[in-house]
Design a protein around this motif. Structure first.
Motif, PDB file in Angstrom:
ATOM      1  N   LEU A   1      15.055  18.468  -0.099  1.00 54.77           N
ATOM      2  CA  LEU A   1      16.500  18.242  -0.162  1.00 54.77           C
ATOM      3  C   LEU A   1      17.224  19.428   0.464  1.00 54.77           C
ATOM      4  O   LEU A   1      16.888  20.576   0.177  1.00 54.77           O
ATOM      5  N   THR A   2      18.220  19.150   1.283  1.00 50.57           N
ATOM      6  CA  THR A   2      19.022  20.240   1.835  1.00 50.57           C
ATOM      7  C   THR A   2      20.043  20.731   0.819  1.00 50.57           C
ATOM      8  O   THR A   2      20.432  21.886   0.843  1.00 50.57           O
ATOM      9  N   ASP A   3      20.458  19.856  -0.089  1.00 47.26           N
ATOM     10  CA  ASP A   3      21.466  20.203  -1.092  1.00 47.26           C
ATOM     11  C   ASP A   3      20.956  19.831  -2.484  1.00 47.26           C
ATOM     12  O   ASP A   3      20.711  18.655  -2.761  1.00 47.26           O
ATOM     13  N   PRO A   4      20.792  20.801  -3.377  1.00 45.30           N
ATOM     14  CA  PRO A   4      20.304  20.497  -4.726  1.00 45.30           C
ATOM     15  C   PRO A   4      21.185  19.501  -5.489  1.00 45.30           C
ATOM     16  O   PRO A   4      20.717  18.857  -6.415  1.00 45.30           O
ATOM     17  N   ALA A   5      22.419  19.340  -5.075  1.00 44.70           N
ATOM     18  CA  ALA A   5      23.313  18.378  -5.734  1.00 44.70           C
ATOM     19  C   ALA A   5      22.835  16.941  -5.534  1.00 44.70           C
ATOM     20  O   ALA A   5      23.261  16.040  -6.262  1.00 44.70           O
ATOM     21  N   ASP A   6      21.941  16.705  -4.579  1.00 48.13           N
ATOM     22  CA  ASP A   6      21.411  15.365  -4.315  1.00 48.13           C
ATOM     23  C   ASP A   6      20.214  15.023  -5.197  1.00 48.13           C
ATOM     24  O   ASP A   6      19.627  13.946  -5.052  1.00 48.13           O
ATOM     25  N   LEU A   7      19.849  15.892  -6.121  1.00 49.06           N
ATOM     26  CA  LEU A   7      18.651  15.686  -6.939  1.00 49.06           C
ATOM     27  C   LEU A   7      18.692  14.370  -7.712  1.00 49.06           C
ATOM     28  O   LEU A   7      17.729  13.606  -7.700  1.00 49.06           O
ATOM     29  N   GLU A   8      19.791  14.084  -8.375  1.00 50.39           N
ATOM     30  CA  GLU A   8      19.882  12.863  -9.181  1.00 50.39           C
ATOM     31  C   GLU A   8      19.669  11.611  -8.335  1.00 50.39           C
ATOM     32  O   GLU A   8      18.939  10.699  -8.723  1.00 50.39           O
ATOM     33  N   VAL A   9      20.264  11.569  -7.170  1.00 53.49           N
ATOM     34  CA  VAL A   9      20.119  10.412  -6.271  1.00 53.49           C
ATOM     35  C   VAL A   9      18.689  10.329  -5.750  1.00 53.49           C
ATOM     36  O   VAL A   9      18.116   9.244  -5.651  1.00 53.49           O
ATOM     37  N   ALA A  10      18.092  11.465  -5.427  1.00 52.76           N
ATOM     38  CA  ALA A  10      16.716  11.474  -4.927  1.00 52.76           C
ATOM     39  C   ALA A  10      15.745  10.955  -5.989  1.00 52.76           C
ATOM     40  O   ALA A  10      14.834  10.175  -5.676  1.00 52.76           O
ATOM     41  N   LEU A  11      15.923  11.368  -7.231  1.00 55.18           N
ATOM     42  CA  LEU A  11      15.050  10.894  -8.304  1.00 55.18           C
ATOM     43  C   LEU A  11      15.250   9.399  -8.554  1.00 55.18           C
ATOM     44  O   LEU A  11      14.281   8.666  -8.788  1.00 55.18           O
ATOM     45  N   TRP A  12      16.485   8.948  -8.489  1.00 51.93           N
ATOM     46  CA  TRP A  12      16.764   7.510  -8.649  1.00 51.93           C
ATOM     47  C   TRP A  12      16.062   6.715  -7.546  1.00 51.93           C
ATOM     48  O   TRP A  12      15.417   5.698  -7.810  1.00 51.93           O
ATOM     49  N   ALA A  13      16.189   7.185  -6.286  1.00 50.72           N
ATOM     50  CA  ALA A  13      15.567   6.481  -5.156  1.00 50.72           C
ATOM     51  C   ALA A  13      14.051   6.453  -5.307  1.00 50.72           C
ATOM     52  O   ALA A  13      13.413   5.425  -5.057  1.00 50.72           O
ATOM     53  N   ARG A  14      13.462   7.573  -5.732  1.00 50.10           N
ATOM     54  CA  ARG A  14      12.010   7.619  -5.956  1.00 50.10           C
ATOM     55  C   ARG A  14      11.595   6.585  -6.987  1.00 50.10           C
ATOM     56  O   ARG A  14      10.652   5.826  -6.780  1.00 50.10           O
ATOM     57  N   ASP A  15      12.309   6.524  -8.102  1.00 49.94           N
ATOM     58  CA  ASP A  15      11.977   5.569  -9.155  1.00 49.94           C
ATOM     59  C   ASP A  15      12.149   4.131  -8.697  1.00 49.94           C
ATOM     60  O   ASP A  15      11.354   3.259  -9.046  1.00 49.94           O
ATOM     61  N   GLU A  16      13.184   3.858  -7.914  1.00 51.56           N
ATOM     62  CA  GLU A  16      13.411   2.505  -7.396  1.00 51.56           C
ATOM     63  C   GLU A  16      12.287   2.085  -6.451  1.00 51.56           C
ATOM     64  O   GLU A  16      11.844   0.947  -6.475  1.00 51.56           O
ATOM     65  N   LEU A  17      11.842   2.999  -5.606  1.00 51.68           N
ATOM     66  CA  LEU A  17      10.810   2.664  -4.614  1.00 51.68           C
ATOM     67  C   LEU A  17       9.407   2.605  -5.218  1.00 51.68           C
ATOM     68  O   LEU A  17       8.617   1.735  -4.850  1.00 51.68           O
ATOM     69  N   LEU A  18       9.095   3.520  -6.121  1.00 52.24           N
ATOM     70  CA  LEU A  18       7.737   3.602  -6.651  1.00 52.24           C
ATOM     71  C   LEU A  18       7.552   2.886  -7.975  1.00 52.24           C
ATOM     72  O   LEU A  18       6.421   2.536  -8.324  1.00 52.24           O
ATOM     73  N   GLY A  19       8.628   2.686  -8.726  1.00 54.28           N
ATOM     74  CA  GLY A  19       8.491   2.056 -10.036  1.00 54.28           C
ATOM     75  C   GLY A  19       7.578   2.883 -10.927  1.00 54.28           C
ATOM     76  O   GLY A  19       7.720   4.092 -11.019  1.00 54.28           O
ATOM     77  N   ARG A  20       6.602   2.237 -11.526  1.00 54.54           N
ATOM     78  CA  ARG A  20       5.664   2.943 -12.410  1.00 54.54           C
ATOM     79  C   ARG A  20       4.530   3.609 -11.639  1.00 54.54           C
ATOM     80  O   ARG A  20       3.772   4.378 -12.206  1.00 54.54           O
TER      81      ARG A  20
END
Length: 52
Positions: free
Chosen positions: A8-27
């Protein structure tokens, strides 16, 4: 997938990045997962880079 690295270039994007990871990978979680903040983007418009 065995390993996932998110840059991430900006730590403020952490929440969105984690959400996207969970959406794409699921369990399905990789054995290794890393997050690097303050990374230099390949292009100034890019805010996230993912290696897998």
């Amino acid at each position: 997938m065995v390993k996932l690295t998110v840059y991430l270039t900006d730590p403020a994007d952490l929440e969105v990045a984690l959400w996207a990871r969970d959406e794409l990978l699921g369990r399905a979680r990789p054995l290794a997962c890393s997050l690097v903040t303050g990374a230099d983007p390949v292009h100034p418009a890019f805010r996230v880079k993912v290696d897998h």
